[in-house]
Enzyme design. Structure first.
Site, PDB file in Angstrom:
ATOM      1  N   GLU A 118       0.807  -1.096   0.058  1.00 20.41           N
ATOM      2  CA  GLU A 118      -0.076  -0.015   0.133  1.00 20.41           C
ATOM      3  C   GLU A 118       0.820   1.350  -0.017  1.00 20.41           C
ATOM      4  O   GLU A 118       2.069   1.389   0.683  1.00 20.41           O
ATOM      5  CB  GLU A 118      -0.788   0.031   1.237  1.00 20.41           C
ATOM      6  CG  GLU A 118      -1.818   1.123   1.465  1.00 20.41           C
ATOM      7  CD  GLU A 118      -2.590   0.975   2.996  1.00 20.41           C
ATOM      8  OE1 GLU A 118      -3.277   2.160   3.120  1.00 20.41           O
ATOM      9  OE2 GLU A 118      -2.333  -0.013   3.444  1.00 20.41           O
ATOM     10  N   ASP A 175       0.317   4.930   0.813  1.00 22.56           N
ATOM     11  CA  ASP A 175      -0.576   6.078   1.212  1.00 22.56           C
ATOM     12  C   ASP A 175      -0.119   7.364   0.738  1.00 22.56           C
ATOM     13  O   ASP A 175       0.784   8.033   1.250  1.00 22.56           O
ATOM     14  CB  ASP A 175      -0.592   5.975   2.633  1.00 22.56           C
ATOM     15  CG  ASP A 175      -1.446   4.852   3.182  1.00 22.56           C
ATOM     16  OD1 ASP A 175      -2.282   4.498   2.708  1.00 22.56           O
ATOM     17  OD2 ASP A 175      -1.079   4.396   4.084  1.00 22.56           O
ATOM     18  N   GLU A 184      -3.148  10.850   3.859  1.00 17.12           N
ATOM     19  CA  GLU A 184      -4.209  10.655   4.907  1.00 17.12           C
ATOM     20  C   GLU A 184      -4.141  11.740   5.816  1.00 17.12           C
ATOM     21  O   GLU A 184      -2.952  12.185   6.314  1.00 17.12           O
ATOM     22  CB  GLU A 184      -3.578   9.567   5.856  1.00 17.12           C
ATOM     23  CG  GLU A 184      -3.625   7.905   4.849  1.00 17.12           C
ATOM     24  CD  GLU A 184      -3.533   6.795   5.976  1.00 17.12           C
ATOM     25  OE1 GLU A 184      -4.599   6.059   6.331  1.00 17.12           O
ATOM     26  OE2 GLU A 184      -2.352   6.532   6.242  1.00 17.12           O
ATOM     27  N   HIS A 190       3.957   1.350   2.506  1.00 18.63           N
ATOM     28  CA  HIS A 190       3.806   0.105   3.422  1.00 18.63           C
ATOM     29  C   HIS A 190       4.342  -0.862   2.513  1.00 18.63           C
ATOM     30  O   HIS A 190       3.304  -1.550   1.838  1.00 18.63           O
ATOM     31  CB  HIS A 190       2.481   0.013   3.740  1.00 18.63           C
ATOM     32  CG  HIS A 190       1.788   1.029   4.627  1.00 18.63           C
ATOM     33  ND1 HIS A 190       1.930   1.026   5.993  1.00 18.63           N
ATOM     34  CD2 HIS A 190       1.007   2.221   4.651  1.00 18.63           C
ATOM     35  CE1 HIS A 190       1.183   1.903   6.703  1.00 18.63           C
ATOM     36  NE2 HIS A 190       0.952   2.750   5.845  1.00 18.63           N
TER      37      HIS A 190
END
Length: 458
Positions: free
Chosen positions: A231, A233, A236, A247
């Site tokens: 993932e 991001d 956020e 990640h």
């Protein structure tokens, strides 16, 4: 991104959950969304695409009928006595995007409302960008950049308006798993680095084994299995804090985990298939508390542009990922990312392996980012392609304190890395946020993807 335990709308006789068969009671019409593809030589060209609601939010009922397979946060044990029978017995239906979920599009703009009151209350949503009616848009990120405008002015403490990439299968698992008849057209195949257990179906099978209803969310629970994948991001955030975080995962593709060790549950958090903590760059946490927020350098009371660049070792799309760089544009001004200001830590303004190592040391955190392969592992995931996901959610696990407050709460806020935003440590409780800020929303617009330097005005 932490997985939301979302309070979902249940229209009688509807319930929101992920299925694998296809229902025909509610038409599925994907809201259109204009995005742009950019090059340094040809400029930006508009593309007419669309979004799809994640399957975990949808009405699940018996195949060909109207009987719920899942009601509140429990399964119908007659229709779902085991994972395979449930997939065969239950159908996933279409969605009323605006009326039920508060999801609207207009041209290049997507708006996600936090609480939508219809027959019952719906909280949060998650959508993915489609390439066509049956496939997610797959992005190859290396030596490219992504830009988008965002308005987080209506996002309070405890609510997360997120835009990120997930290594989901392009067809939603349709071709790989025989019990999945719905595919990307109905938002199946979701995964992320948290290996979420709240997904009702994973790899064409219902997640009924060990299903435990949530004690705080009347419409969510957790099964034995999780769905793991890398993932990235990108964003956020709420009006008080923001982070971007890679990640990596040891798994090379979307993988169903079934044990606490594989899934990284509890004390196994740093040893699972995926790096749940990731390597985050949150300006507030990195020591610059004046950079992003209401009235700050990046003023969250107004719309602004977020630019993320994925730089490689040889400045080609085949080179190894070496750096993830962030820029902002607001009021016609390009704003360079903030710099770290942590005692004993060198100055950084982007995510590199060196930054991640220095950050973990300075904060006393286990460097699970490195043990999961660091940027090299992210580079491999980028080679395979990533799907763009956008969501709005609250956090039944940690009240979003990991994003916008002091976390963990057992440590003093003055300890390095604990303070992540200005929100109080008693903020973000879902019941309070939902009742006090039902009108919270996030708006993403002007999404552009292309060559480095091609998506924003300098």
């Amino acid at each position: 991104m932490l997985t939301a335990a979302v309070a979902l709308l249940t229209l009688v006789p509807m319930v929101c959950v992920q299925s694998q068969q296809i229902g025909t009671n509610v038409p599925e019409t994907h809201p259109p969304l204009t995005v742009q593809s950019c090059t340094n030589t040809g400029g930006c060209q508009s593309q007419q695409q669309s979004i799809v609601l994640d399957a975990n939010w949808r009405w699940l009922h018996n195949n060909g009928g109207f009987t719920n397979c899942y009601t509140g946060n429990t399964w119908n044990t007659t229709l779902c006595p085991n994972p395979t029978a449930c997939a065969q017995n239950c159908a996933l239906d279409g969605a009323d995007y605006a009326g039920t979920y508060g999801i609207t599009t207009s041209g290049d703009t997507l708006s996600l409302n936090f609480v939508t009151q219809s027959a019952q209350k719906n909280v949060g949503s998650r959508v993915s960008l489609l390439a066509d009616e049956s496939h997610y848009q797959v992005f190859k990120l290396k030596n490219k950049e992504l830009a988008f405008d965002v308005d987080v002015s209506q996002l309070p403490c405890g609510v997360n308006g997120a835009l990120y990439f997930s290594q989901m299968p392009a067809d939603g698992g349709l071709s790989q798993f025989p019990n999945n008849k719905a595919g990307a057209k109905f938002g199946t195949g979701y995964c992320d680095a948290q290996c979420p257990h709240d997904l009702k179906f994973i790899n064409g099978q219902a997640n009924v084994i060990g299903w435990t209803p949530s004690t705080s969310d009347p419409n969510s629970g957790a099964g034995q299995a999780g769905s793991c994948c890398a993932e990235m991001d990108i964003w956020e955030a709420n009006s008080n804090a923001a982070a971007f975080t890679p990640h990596p995962c040891l798994a090379s593709t979307q993988t169903r985990c079934t044990s606490p060790l594989q899934c990284g549950d509890g004390d196994n958090r740093g040893n699972g298939l995926c790096d749940k903590d990731g390597c985050d760059f949150n300006s507030f946490r990195m020591g610059d508390q004046s950079f992003l927020g209401p009235g700050k350098i990046v003023d969250t009371k107004q719309k602004f542009t977020v630019v993320t660049q994925f730089l490689t070792s040889d400045n080609t799309t085949t080179g190894k990922l070496k750096e993830i760089r962030r820029l902002y544009v607001q009021d016609g001004k390009v704003i360079q990312n903030s710099k770290t200001n942590i005692p004993g830590m060198a100055t950084f303004d982007s995510v590199t392996d060196d930054f991640c190592s220095a950050q973990k040391t300075a904060f006393g955190d286990t460097n699970s980012f490195a043990t999961h392969g660091g940027l090299s592992a992210m580079s491999s995931s980028f080679d395979k392609g990533m799907v763009l996901v956008m969501s709005i959610w609250d956090d039944h696990e940690a009240n979003m304190l990991w994003l916008d407050s002091a976390f963990p709460t057992s440590e003093p806020a003055s300890a390095p890395g604990v303070a992540r935003g200005a929100c109080a440590t008693d903020s973000g409780v879902p019941a309070n946020v939902e009742s006090q800020s039902p009108g919270a929303n996030v708006t993403f617009s002007n999404i552009k993807f292309g060559d480095i330097g091609s998506t924003f005005m300098r």
